[in-house]
Design an enzyme around this catalytic site. Structure first.
Site, PDB file in Angstrom:
ATOM      1  N   PRO A  42      -0.266  67.132  91.980  1.00 10.70           N
ATOM      2  CG  PRO A  42      -1.787  66.424  90.669  1.00 10.70           C
ATOM      3  CD  PRO A  42      -0.306  66.492  90.663  1.00 10.70           C
ATOM      4  CG  ASN A  43      -4.906  67.794  94.534  1.00 10.14           C
ATOM      5  OD1 ASN A  43      -5.872  68.852  94.752  1.00 10.14           O
ATOM      6  ND2 ASN A  43      -5.429  66.745  93.646  1.00 10.14           N
ATOM      7  NE  ARG A  82      -4.865  64.965  98.597  1.00 10.05           N
ATOM      8  CZ  ARG A  82      -3.941  64.436  97.743  1.00 10.05           C
ATOM      9  NH1 ARG A  82      -2.940  64.558  97.989  1.00 10.05           N
ATOM     10  NH2 ARG A  82      -4.553  63.546  96.892  1.00 10.05           N
ATOM     11  CE1 TYR A 122      -2.081  60.840 100.099  1.00 11.47           C
ATOM     12  CE2 TYR A 122      -3.922  62.014 100.366  1.00 11.47           C
ATOM     13  CZ  TYR A 122      -3.198  60.945  99.485  1.00 11.47           C
ATOM     14  OH  TYR A 122      -3.691  60.564  98.624  1.00 11.47           O
ATOM     15  CG  ASN A 129       3.923  61.891  95.810  1.00 12.82           C
ATOM     16  OD1 ASN A 129       3.211  61.605  94.985  1.00 12.82           O
ATOM     17  ND2 ASN A 129       3.665  62.264  97.106  1.00 12.82           N
ATOM     18  CB  ALA A 138      -4.031  62.304  90.798  1.00 15.32           C
ATOM     19  CD  GLU A 161       6.242  55.607  91.359  1.00 16.37           C
ATOM     20  OE1 GLU A 161       6.911  54.706  90.838  1.00 16.37           O
ATOM     21  OE2 GLU A 161       4.923  55.386  91.259  1.00 16.37           O
ATOM     22  CG  HIS A 213       3.359  57.076  95.528  1.00 19.76           C
ATOM     23  ND1 HIS A 213       2.744  57.950  94.797  1.00 19.76           N
ATOM     24  CD2 HIS A 213       4.013  56.448  94.848  1.00 19.76           C
ATOM     25  CE1 HIS A 213       3.085  57.810  93.480  1.00 19.76           C
ATOM     26  NE2 HIS A 213       3.530  56.560  93.525  1.00 19.76           N
ATOM     27  NE  ARG A 246      -5.331  55.981  99.070  1.00 19.16           N
ATOM     28  CZ  ARG A 246      -4.947  57.324  98.832  1.00 19.16           C
ATOM     29  NH1 ARG A 246      -3.783  57.872  98.744  1.00 19.16           N
ATOM     30  NH2 ARG A 246      -6.196  58.069  98.718  1.00 19.16           N
TER      31      ARG A 246
HETATM   32  C1  DQA Z   1       0.006  60.069  96.449  1.00 12.70           C
HETATM   33  C2  DQA Z   1      -0.893  58.776  96.148  1.00 12.70           C
HETATM   34  C3  DQA Z   1      -1.564  58.885  94.897  1.00 12.70           C
HETATM   35  O1  DQA Z   1      -2.371  57.736  94.549  1.00 12.70           O
HETATM   36  C4  DQA Z   1      -2.642  60.287  95.254  1.00 12.70           C
HETATM   37  O2  DQA Z   1      -3.287  60.543  94.024  1.00 12.70           O
HETATM   38  C5  DQA Z   1      -1.838  61.476  95.568  1.00 12.70           C
HETATM   39  C6  DQA Z   1      -0.802  61.181  96.625  1.00 12.70           C
HETATM   40  C7  DQA Z   1       0.829  59.711  97.637  1.00 12.70           C
HETATM   41  O3  DQA Z   1       1.598  60.573  98.122  1.00 12.70           O
HETATM   42  O4  DQA Z   1       0.355  58.932  98.557  1.00 12.70           O
HETATM   43  O5  DQA Z   1      -2.217  62.421  95.413  1.00 12.70           O
HETATM   44  O6  DQA Z   1       0.938  60.085  95.402  1.00 12.70           O
END
Ligand code: DQA
Length: 144
Positions: free
Chosen positions: A9-10, A17, A22, A73, A76, A97, A99, A106
């Site tokens: 998501p997002n 964003r 990011y 990835n 959240a 995985e 990120h 964070r």
């Molecule tokens: C994320 C890190 C997560 O904590 C966050 O909720 C994201 C992006 C990253 O790519 O850094 O949406 O996975």
């Protein structure tokens, strides 16, 4: 080598964003980056993005017997989703995985990762390059 890349998501809001976290590149640019990394390293890749936990679970289940590796990835859902962890365990496809940021640097609530319990490796804090590292790792595993 068939690799399924899943973004949670997002991540479709990249570029808009929180660019200070990011970066300013868009999701379309991330997709192009992943496609060219897969091409460069000789992998066939499919990219899937969803804002919905169940849709991600469905996509992982459908990958059973179809892919040699998963790069995910979970965004959240990393920090909350036992369902995604269980789906990855169910299909038993080697998973990395990724990120973009480093969640450990964070907020405290980002310190837990359910997906880490099944992932062969976690790449964090390396931006787009983390996806290429994940693809290279899966190709290396397959070659062993
Ligand atoms: C994320 C890190 C997560 O904590 C966050 O909720 C994201 C992006 C990253 O790519 O850094 O949406 O996975």
């Amino acid at each position: 080598m068939r690799i399924l890349v899943i973004n949670g998501p997002n991540l479709n809001m990249l570029g808009i964003r929180e660019p200070e976290i990011y970066g300013s590149r868009s999701y379309k640019e991330l997709e192009a980056f992943i496609r060219s990394a897969c091409e460069k390293h000789g992998a066939d890749c499919e990219i899937f993005q969803s804002n919905h936990e169940g849709a991600i679970v469905d996509r992982i289940q459908a990958a059973y017997g179809q892919f040699d590796g998963i790069v995910i990835n979970p965004a959240a859902y990393t920090h909350t989703s036992i369902a995604i962890l269980d789906a990855l365990k169910a299909v038993a496809i080697p998973t990395v995985e990724v990120h973009l940021s480093d969640p450990a640097e964070r907020e405290d609530f980002r310190r837990t990762s359910y997906v880490s319990l099944v992932a062969e490796k976690t790449v964090k804090g390396k931006g787009f390059d983390g996806y290429e590292e994940a693809v290279k790792y899966l190709i290396g595993m397959k070659a062993e």
